[in-house]
Design an enzyme around this catalytic site. Structure first.
Site, mmCIF file in Angstrom:
data_model
loop_
_atom_site.group_PDB
_atom_site.id
_atom_site.type_symbol
_atom_site.label_atom_id
_atom_site.label_comp_id
_atom_site.label_asym_id
_atom_site.label_seq_id
_atom_site.Cartn_x
_atom_site.Cartn_y
_atom_site.Cartn_z
ATOM 1 N N ASP A 30 43.362 24.872 27.178
ATOM 2 C CA ASP A 30 42.820 25.884 26.681
ATOM 3 C C ASP A 30 42.408 25.442 25.441
ATOM 4 O OD1 ASP A 30 42.141 28.799 28.188
ATOM 5 O OD2 ASP A 30 41.848 28.696 26.053
ATOM 6 N N PHE A 161 36.491 32.302 44.989
ATOM 7 C CA PHE A 161 36.386 33.738 45.360
ATOM 8 C C PHE A 161 37.503 34.675 45.299
ATOM 9 C CE2 PHE A 161 34.030 30.626 47.895
ATOM 10 C CZ PHE A 161 32.765 31.241 47.827
ATOM 11 N N ARG A 163 40.320 37.362 44.007
ATOM 12 C CA ARG A 163 40.129 38.788 43.592
ATOM 13 C C ARG A 163 41.302 39.157 42.561
ATOM 14 N NH1 ARG A 163 41.024 41.437 49.028
ATOM 15 N NH2 ARG A 163 42.598 39.744 49.209
ATOM 16 N N LEU A 277 33.387 49.841 50.984
ATOM 17 C CA LEU A 277 32.707 50.949 51.246
ATOM 18 C C LEU A 277 33.219 52.440 50.532
ATOM 19 C CD1 LEU A 277 31.550 50.469 55.079
ATOM 20 C CD2 LEU A 277 30.248 49.992 52.860
ATOM 21 N N ALA A 279 33.352 55.138 47.998
ATOM 22 C CA ALA A 279 32.208 55.718 46.936
ATOM 23 C C ALA A 279 32.970 55.805 45.631
ATOM 24 C CB ALA A 279 31.654 56.725 47.463
ATOM 25 N N GLY A 284 32.953 47.262 38.494
ATOM 26 C CA GLY A 284 32.804 46.794 37.220
ATOM 27 C C GLY A 284 33.298 45.366 37.364
ATOM 28 N N CYS A 287 32.765 39.879 36.965
ATOM 29 C CA CYS A 287 32.176 39.030 37.737
ATOM 30 C C CYS A 287 30.814 39.849 38.352
ATOM 31 C CB CYS A 287 32.854 38.622 39.164
ATOM 32 S SG CYS A 287 34.116 37.493 38.323
ATOM 33 N N LYS A 347 39.698 48.005 37.794
ATOM 34 C CA LYS A 347 40.126 48.450 39.167
ATOM 35 C C LYS A 347 41.528 48.228 39.034
ATOM 36 C CE LYS A 347 40.534 43.713 41.202
ATOM 37 N NZ LYS A 347 40.040 42.857 42.446
#
Ligand SMILES: NC(=O)c1ccc[n+]([C@@H]2O[C@H](COP(=O)([O-])OP(=O)(O)OC[C@H]3O[C@@H](n4cnc5c(N)ncnc54)[C@H](O)[C@@H]3O)[C@@H](O)[C@H]2O)c1
Length: 478
Positions: A30, A161, A163, A277, A279, A284, A287, A347
């Site tokens: 890095d 992929f 999370r 799903l 609401a 945000g 990605c 999140k």
């Protein structure tokens, strides 16, 4: 196998730690000296459950080390990952400056005696695998005055992929592995590298058992252009799902239905699926917005107007303004009002504040003259670092944020922001006005009935009394 990973962020650090965990020798490279020294000391520079202990096992077993120096990391590397950031540029397209810097370093240090597979894990515009090869060739040519011999390197697209918040488990137990390459030797090397993950032959770390033990991970070897598009298509689809839920939420509010009843029942259809799903105030993170913008730009660049993708983006942008609009309507004006914001990360489970809906809401509130008091269980240091001049006050605890507040916005559904906690806290507020942007609490619970509450897509009472329903129906819905 000897591996080098360029970029020790959310993707690179987790990828490196997991590959070391399953037995490879991994050098993390890095450009950020502070990050490198934190990793070398066994501290994770990011909040990701399970990562720090894995990092420490890798360091202790001498299977993992961190460096600022590409040459040192590349000495023995057989596989090199590019996992640097590709943030949006001013025009919305991903900025490939860091990818180019790594590709050029690889070209400079490439040796004909030592073939390397160069794996692009960053999310990049379609066709970047070719551009990376050109940058490598260019740097090699500048050094050797000739192009590298055929077969000395191959670029493989291997989209990520994972999370955030579950990145370690997602990387140990991926749903699928996508390899975009036309070079047989490079694909074989990648399959050998991923063998322990594909067949789950490693010893699972404590507390991290596979959800489906014994399953073999599906591997798709595809055209690199398809591989690069798979990542964008996957994120675009998830964004569309959330925006769809938010569109239905808006309709729910207008007709008196409850999105928390509509979506789960709809999702029971296996053709639809119940996940993604929920609401709320929208997606945000680093990605979704970036990748959706990039895919829209790609489509438009090819003369195609991607109507669904653009609508998903627009619905998401609208959801972010609901909090300020509703609070302004409730309080008259927000000038001088104190608004508490629970949750600043994009999140729960992460300290990542990149493109966090909470930040958009905070900006709206500040623009309207409110005084903002923020609280997040892990993301406050990250927000301070990213936006040191943001004029908000940080509270030491969720309840402390409510002291004297005229309103509360719940922007991230951390489990600690429970109905019970809010019921304790409303008495500390000057006015119990609550905008629950994640449908995190039950406004009918004891202690909250006096609050002025707004969730998303749940304007109707949660359980309208149903005169004709038989007794068992009432029980079944409890
Ligand atoms: N974060 C996610 O959840 C996620 C998931 C899938 C894919 N991706 C993609 O993966 C890529 C990396 O994302 P991230 O979230 O890990 O980014 P990040 O910003 O957390 O990490 C990038 C790291 O690269 C380092 N870096 C920059 N230039 C460098 C160079 N020349 N050499 C070595 N290191 C360098 C930075 O210092 C930083 O530590 C992006 O393309 C992103 O879109 C991210």
């Amino acid at each position: 196998m000897n591996v080098a990973v360029f970029g020790a962020g959310y993707v690179g650090l987790v990828t490196g730690a997991v590959l070391a965990e399953v037995g490879h020798r991994v050098a993390l490279v890095d450009t950020d000296p502070e990050k490198v020294s934190r990793i070398a000391a066994g501290h994770s520079p990011i909040y990701e459950p399970g990562l720090e202990s894995m990092l420490q096992r890798g360091l202790a077993g001498q299977r993992l080390w961190a460096t600022l120096w590409p040459a040192a990391a590349l000495l023995a590397a057989e596989v090199v990952f590019i996992a640097v950031g590709t943030p949006p540029s001013a025009g919305g397209a991903p900025d490939l400056t860091a990818v180019r810097a790594v590709a050029r370093a690889l070209g400079t240090h490439l040796s004909p005696e030592h073939p390397m597979v160069i794996v692009n894990k960053a999310t990049v515009p379609i066709g970047t695998f070719r551009t990376v090869a050109e940058w490598i060739n260019e740097a090699y040519y500048e050094r050797h005055h000739q192009l590298p011999p055929t077969g000395v390197f191959a670029v493989v697209s291997n989209p990520e992929f994972l999370r955030e918040g579950q990145a370690v488990a997602d990387s140990l137990y991926p749903d699928r592995i996508v390899l975009g390459s036309g070079d047989g030797w490079a694909v074989e090397r990648m399959l050998a590298l991923y063998e322990p993950l594909i067949h789950r032959t490693f010893s699972p770390p404590a507390g991290l058992l596979a959800a489906t033990p014994g399953a073999t991970v599906p591997v798709r070897v595809v055209n690199p252009l398809s591989s690069e598009l798979i990542k964008y298509a996957a994120n675009a689809f998830l964004s569309v799902k959330i925006s769809f839920a938010n569109e239905i939420a808006q309709i729910c509010e207008r007709v008196g239905a409850d999105v928390r009843e509509v979506m789960p029942a709809m999702g029971l259809d296996p053709r639809i699926g119940g996940r993604f799903l929920e609401a709320g105030i929208g997606w945000g993170g680093s990605c979704f917005g970036k990748d959706l913008n990039a895919l829209i730009a790609t489509a438009r660049g090819q003369g195609y107007a991607p109507a669904i993708l653009e609508a998903a983006r627009e619905v998401n942008a609208r959801q972010r303004h609901l909090a300020a609009e509703w609070l302004s309507a409730q309080l008259g004006s927000l000038a001088g009002r104190r608004v508490a914001v629970w949750g600043l990360a994009f999140k729960p489970g992460t300290d990542d504040v990149r493109d966090a809906p909470a930040l958009a809401i905070v900006r709206d509130l500040l623009r309207l003259g409110a005084e903002v008091v923020g609280y997040d269980p892990v993301a406050m240091p990250a927000l301070r670092r990213a936006w040191p001049d943001l004029p908000i006050r940080y509270a030491s605890a969720a309840l402390a944020a409510l002291d004297g507040a005229d309103a509360l916005v719940i922007a991230t559904e951390w489990p600690e922001f429970s109905t019970a906690l809010l019921a304790q806290g409303v008495a500390r507020m000057a006015q119990p006005v609550v905008f629950d942007g994640r449908n995190a609490v039950n406004p009918q619970a004891q202690g909250l009935q006096g609050a002025v509450y707004r969730g998303i897509g749940r304007a109707a009472p949660a359980r309208p009394s149903c005169q004709w329903a038989p007794e068992w129906a009432e029980e079944a819905t409890l």
